[in-house]
Enzyme design. Structure first.
Site, PDB file in Angstrom:
ATOM      1  N   LYS A  68      76.618  85.229  33.248  1.00  0.00           N
ATOM      2  CA  LYS A  68      75.365  85.930  33.530  1.00  0.00           C
ATOM      3  C   LYS A  68      74.198  84.964  33.658  1.00  0.00           C
ATOM      4  O   LYS A  68      74.044  84.059  32.839  1.00  0.00           O
ATOM      5  CB  LYS A  68      75.101  86.922  32.393  1.00  0.00           C
ATOM      6  CG  LYS A  68      73.965  87.879  32.599  1.00  0.00           C
ATOM      7  CD  LYS A  68      73.957  88.893  31.460  1.00  0.00           C
ATOM      8  CE  LYS A  68      72.805  89.834  31.513  1.00  0.00           C
ATOM      9  NZ  LYS A  68      72.728  90.671  32.689  1.00  0.00           N
TER      10      LYS A  68
ATOM     11  N   ALA B 219      73.697  79.746  27.356  1.00  0.00           N
ATOM     12  CA  ALA B 219      74.760  78.823  27.789  1.00  0.00           C
ATOM     13  C   ALA B 219      74.834  78.731  29.312  1.00  0.00           C
ATOM     14  O   ALA B 219      75.020  77.640  29.863  1.00  0.00           O
ATOM     15  CB  ALA B 219      76.106  79.250  27.214  1.00  0.00           C
ATOM     16  N   CYS B 220      74.673  79.854  29.995  1.00  0.00           N
ATOM     17  CA  CYS B 220      74.764  79.848  31.460  1.00  0.00           C
ATOM     18  C   CYS B 220      73.617  79.042  32.079  1.00  0.00           C
ATOM     19  O   CYS B 220      73.810  78.331  33.061  1.00  0.00           O
ATOM     20  CB  CYS B 220      74.782  81.273  32.004  1.00  0.00           C
ATOM     21  SG  CYS B 220      76.246  82.207  31.468  1.00  0.00           S
ATOM     22  N   THR B 221      72.448  79.158  31.487  1.00  0.00           N
ATOM     23  CA  THR B 221      71.299  78.398  31.969  1.00  0.00           C
ATOM     24  C   THR B 221      71.528  76.905  31.736  1.00  0.00           C
ATOM     25  O   THR B 221      71.312  76.088  32.643  1.00  0.00           O
ATOM     26  CB  THR B 221      70.007  78.870  31.275  1.00  0.00           C
ATOM     27  OG1 THR B 221      69.818  80.265  31.556  1.00  0.00           O
ATOM     28  CG2 THR B 221      68.799  78.075  31.743  1.00  0.00           C
TER      29      THR B 221
ATOM     30  N   ALA C 263      74.044  75.584  34.307  1.00  0.00           N
ATOM     31  CA  ALA C 263      73.466  75.471  35.651  1.00  0.00           C
ATOM     32  C   ALA C 263      72.495  74.290  35.733  1.00  0.00           C
ATOM     33  O   ALA C 263      72.477  73.558  36.738  1.00  0.00           O
ATOM     34  CB  ALA C 263      72.764  76.770  36.038  1.00  0.00           C
TER      35      ALA C 263
END
Length: 159
Positions: A40, A45-47, A50
């Site tokens: 998401k 963590a996803c940020t 990326a």
């Protein structure tokens, strides 16, 4: 879908890009591709993942590879996410879970005893021939982008 492994042909996918247009994996045949799946946009963590891949984008390109991030978020959300965090990598939308299912990353997960379906953070390194070179499952973000970059560099190293 069974887990994909090294040597398997990477399933071809065509998905909308954040910011417009369509990504076609087949268009990148002839060069290595890092296809990373994440749950998401705009989560911690996803940020971080990326941002890490974006920080190394020039090095991935110098090694001949393209990095593509895939999540179920819609293209508009990807565009906002990329703008907010100055992301330089391409993000593509898999709202219908076509790619997630083809790559075996749409799985049952568990949080505090509650079971639900979601994307398992997974990265695939796809060789220039369209075959999977390596898969990283249940990725821990810290140091992951650098590890993948080294694997890309190793593809070009003389045997």
């Amino acid at each position: 879908m069974a887990e994909l492994a090294a040597g398997d042909m990477a399933p071809d996918v065509s998905l909308p890009r954040g910011g417009g247009g369509t990504f076609h994996l087949a268009d990148l045949r002839g060069r290595p591709v890092v296809l990373y799946f994440y749950p998401k946009d705009d989560t911690t963590a996803c940020t971080a993942e990326a941002i890490d891949f974006s920080a190394l984008k020039a090095e991935f390109e110098a090694a001949g590879a393209t990095v593509i991030g895939v999540s179920p978020d819609n293209p508009n959300k990807h565009a906002k996410f990329a703008s907010k965090h100055a992301l330089s990598i391409d993000l593509v939308s898999d709202e219908e879970l076509t790619a997630a299912n083809a790559y075996g990353v749409w799985v049952e997960k568990s949080l505090y005893g509650r079971k639900y379906m979601g994307v398992e953070r997974t990265t695939y390194l796809i060789g220039a021939d369209g075959r999977i070179v390596r898969a990283w499952r249940k990725v821990r973000v810290r140091g992951h982008a650098a590890e993948v970059l080294q694997a890309v560099r190793d593809l070009r190293a003389p045997s």
